[in-house]
Design a protein around this motif. Structure first.
Motif, mmCIF file in Angstrom:
data_model
loop_
_atom_site.group_PDB
_atom_site.id
_atom_site.type_symbol
_atom_site.label_atom_id
_atom_site.label_comp_id
_atom_site.label_asym_id
_atom_site.label_seq_id
_atom_site.Cartn_x
_atom_site.Cartn_y
_atom_site.Cartn_z
ATOM 1 N N ILE A 161 0.844 -1.199 0.000
ATOM 2 C CA ILE A 161 0.000 0.000 0.000
ATOM 3 C C ILE A 161 0.878 1.248 0.000
ATOM 4 C CG2 ILE A 161 -1.756 1.297 1.279
ATOM 5 C CD1 ILE A 161 -2.751 -1.418 2.350
ATOM 6 N N PHE A 162 1.932 1.233 0.824
ATOM 7 C CA PHE A 162 2.855 2.368 0.866
ATOM 8 C C PHE A 162 3.533 2.582 -0.487
ATOM 9 C CE2 PHE A 162 2.679 1.685 5.477
ATOM 10 C CZ PHE A 162 2.507 2.994 5.905
ATOM 11 N N VAL A 163 3.924 1.502 -1.140
ATOM 12 C CA VAL A 163 4.560 1.614 -2.453
ATOM 13 C C VAL A 163 3.580 2.207 -3.463
ATOM 14 C CG1 VAL A 163 5.495 0.279 -4.386
ATOM 15 C CG2 VAL A 163 6.264 -0.191 -2.074
ATOM 16 N N ALA A 164 2.331 1.781 -3.417
ATOM 17 C CA ALA A 164 1.333 2.307 -4.351
ATOM 18 C C ALA A 164 1.137 3.814 -4.147
ATOM 19 C CB ALA A 164 0.009 1.570 -4.173
ATOM 20 N N PHE A 165 1.030 4.248 -2.891
ATOM 21 C CA PHE A 165 0.845 5.671 -2.629
ATOM 22 C C PHE A 165 2.071 6.484 -3.016
ATOM 23 C CE2 PHE A 165 -2.803 4.354 -0.189
ATOM 24 C CZ PHE A 165 -3.684 5.412 -0.371
ATOM 25 N N ARG A 166 3.242 5.960 -2.721
ATOM 26 C CA ARG A 166 4.476 6.691 -3.067
ATOM 27 C C ARG A 166 4.657 6.745 -4.580
ATOM 28 N NH1 ARG A 166 9.692 7.492 -0.518
ATOM 29 N NH2 ARG A 166 8.632 7.346 1.467
ATOM 30 N N LEU A 167 4.305 5.664 -5.275
ATOM 31 C CA LEU A 167 4.402 5.654 -6.736
ATOM 32 C C LEU A 167 3.436 6.671 -7.341
ATOM 33 C CD1 LEU A 167 5.796 4.191 -9.126
ATOM 34 C CD2 LEU A 167 3.829 2.666 -9.165
ATOM 35 N N GLY A 168 2.229 6.719 -6.810
ATOM 36 C CA GLY A 168 1.271 7.724 -7.269
ATOM 37 C C GLY A 168 1.760 9.136 -7.019
ATOM 38 N N ASP A 169 2.405 9.349 -5.891
ATOM 39 C CA ASP A 169 2.960 10.663 -5.577
ATOM 40 C C ASP A 169 4.079 11.037 -6.548
ATOM 41 O OD1 ASP A 169 3.259 13.016 -3.962
ATOM 42 O OD2 ASP A 169 5.080 12.089 -3.134
ATOM 43 N N ARG A 170 4.895 10.084 -6.949
ATOM 44 C CA ARG A 170 5.994 10.348 -7.891
ATOM 45 C C ARG A 170 5.471 10.728 -9.277
ATOM 46 N NH1 ARG A 170 8.291 11.480 -4.274
ATOM 47 N NH2 ARG A 170 9.349 10.076 -2.884
ATOM 48 N N PHE A 171 4.277 10.261 -9.618
ATOM 49 C CA PHE A 171 3.687 10.593 -10.915
ATOM 50 C C PHE A 171 2.570 11.631 -10.775
ATOM 51 C CE2 PHE A 171 5.808 6.701 -12.141
ATOM 52 C CZ PHE A 171 6.203 6.967 -13.432
ATOM 53 N N ALA A 172 2.540 12.336 -9.655
ATOM 54 C CA ALA A 172 1.581 13.415 -9.388
ATOM 55 C C ALA A 172 0.138 12.947 -9.465
ATOM 56 C CB ALA A 172 1.821 14.600 -10.323
ATOM 57 N N LYS A 173 -0.138 11.795 -8.895
ATOM 58 C CA LYS A 173 -1.505 11.281 -8.810
ATOM 59 C C LYS A 173 -1.953 11.331 -7.356
ATOM 60 C CE LYS A 173 -1.812 10.151 -13.136
ATOM 61 N NZ LYS A 173 -2.646 10.914 -14.029
ATOM 62 N N GLY A 174 -3.245 11.418 -7.154
ATOM 63 C CA GLY A 174 -3.798 11.535 -5.814
ATOM 64 C C GLY A 174 -3.926 10.207 -5.096
ATOM 65 N N GLY A 175 -4.429 10.292 -3.890
ATOM 66 C CA GLY A 175 -4.576 9.119 -3.052
ATOM 67 C C GLY A 175 -5.619 8.134 -3.547
ATOM 68 N N VAL A 176 -6.712 8.633 -4.096
ATOM 69 C CA VAL A 176 -7.764 7.750 -4.603
ATOM 70 C C VAL A 176 -7.244 6.954 -5.800
ATOM 71 C CG1 VAL A 176 -10.066 7.668 -5.630
ATOM 72 C CG2 VAL A 176 -9.602 9.225 -3.740
ATOM 73 N N PHE A 177 -6.547 7.625 -6.699
ATOM 74 C CA PHE A 177 -5.938 6.936 -7.846
ATOM 75 C C PHE A 177 -4.945 5.893 -7.358
ATOM 76 C CE2 PHE A 177 -2.632 6.338 -10.986
ATOM 77 C CZ PHE A 177 -3.340 6.179 -12.166
ATOM 78 N N SER A 178 -4.115 6.273 -6.400
ATOM 79 C CA SER A 178 -3.100 5.353 -5.896
ATOM 80 C C SER A 178 -3.723 4.132 -5.248
ATOM 81 C CB SER A 178 -2.196 6.061 -4.891
ATOM 82 O OG SER A 178 -1.516 7.117 -5.494
ATOM 83 N N PHE A 179 -4.752 4.333 -4.447
ATOM 84 C CA PHE A 179 -5.360 3.199 -3.757
ATOM 85 C C PHE A 179 -6.077 2.265 -4.723
ATOM 86 C CE2 PHE A 179 -8.804 1.105 -1.431
ATOM 87 C CZ PHE A 179 -8.073 0.469 -0.447
ATOM 88 N N PHE A 180 -6.932 2.812 -5.545
ATOM 89 C CA PHE A 180 -7.754 1.956 -6.389
ATOM 90 C C PHE A 180 -7.028 1.454 -7.636
ATOM 91 C CE2 PHE A 180 -11.128 4.128 -4.011
ATOM 92 C CZ PHE A 180 -11.788 3.017 -3.527
ATOM 93 N N LEU A 181 -6.235 2.296 -8.278
ATOM 94 C CA LEU A 181 -5.640 1.896 -9.549
ATOM 95 C C LEU A 181 -4.179 1.476 -9.453
ATOM 96 C CD1 LEU A 181 -7.279 4.412 -12.006
ATOM 97 C CD2 LEU A 181 -7.775 1.998 -11.708
ATOM 98 N N LEU A 182 -3.511 1.791 -8.382
ATOM 99 C CA LEU A 182 -2.132 1.325 -8.253
ATOM 100 C C LEU A 182 -1.991 0.206 -7.236
ATOM 101 C CD1 LEU A 182 -0.070 4.610 -8.483
ATOM 102 C CD2 LEU A 182 -0.389 2.853 -10.225
ATOM 103 N N TRP A 183 -2.991 0.041 -6.376
ATOM 104 C CA TRP A 183 -2.907 -1.049 -5.413
ATOM 105 C C TRP A 183 -3.921 -2.148 -5.725
ATOM 106 C CZ3 TRP A 183 -5.803 -2.582 -0.845
ATOM 107 C CH2 TRP A 183 -5.131 -3.549 -0.099
#
Length: 124
Positions: free
Chosen positions: A81-103
């Motif tokens: 989960i932490f990796v998904a949020f950090r990856l989303g942050d590196r590509f300027a994506k929000g938390g909702v995108f990171s949780f649902f689409l990266l995790w």
């Protein structure tokens, strides 16, 4: 395996789900190839099964040694989960995108990151 029918059941299961697993892996490898290329890493590393996780953790901004946390059962789940949020942050994506689409739906999220217009910003 106690009988030949147990072995036949496993063989039948692999025949059913094997092609779907290969297609799934190819889609993820293509998506990660583009994500790694945007981050400045060689895209070919997305094809190698365990190395792609090491590089993904590095793209997210963590040390490659942190990948070993995936081996610890509950810690690995939380670290993903932490990796998904950090990856989303590196590509300027929000938390909702990171949780649902990266995790949860990571192949879709990786495709969006790789083929979309988002840019990678390295760790400061």
């Amino acid at each position: 395996m106690e009988s030949i029918t147990d072995q036949a059941s496993i063989t039948g299961l692999m025949q059913d789900y094997g092609p779907a697993a290969i297609i799934w892996y190819v889609v993820v490898a293509i998506a990660l190839w583009r994500v790694f290329s945007k981050a400045g890493y060689p895209g070919i590393l997305a094809i190698i099964p365990i190395v792609n996780i090491f590089v993904l953790v590095k793209v997210a901004g963590y040390s490659a040694w942190m990948t070993l946390l995936y081996v610890i059962p509950i810690v690995g789940f939380i670290f993903s989960i932490f990796v998904a949020f950090r990856l989303g942050d590196r590509f300027a994506k929000g938390g909702v995108f990171s949780f649902f689409l990266l995790w949860i739906l990571s192949p879709i999220g990786y495709l969006i990151l790789g083929f979309g217009g988002s840019r990678y910003t390295p760790r400061r």
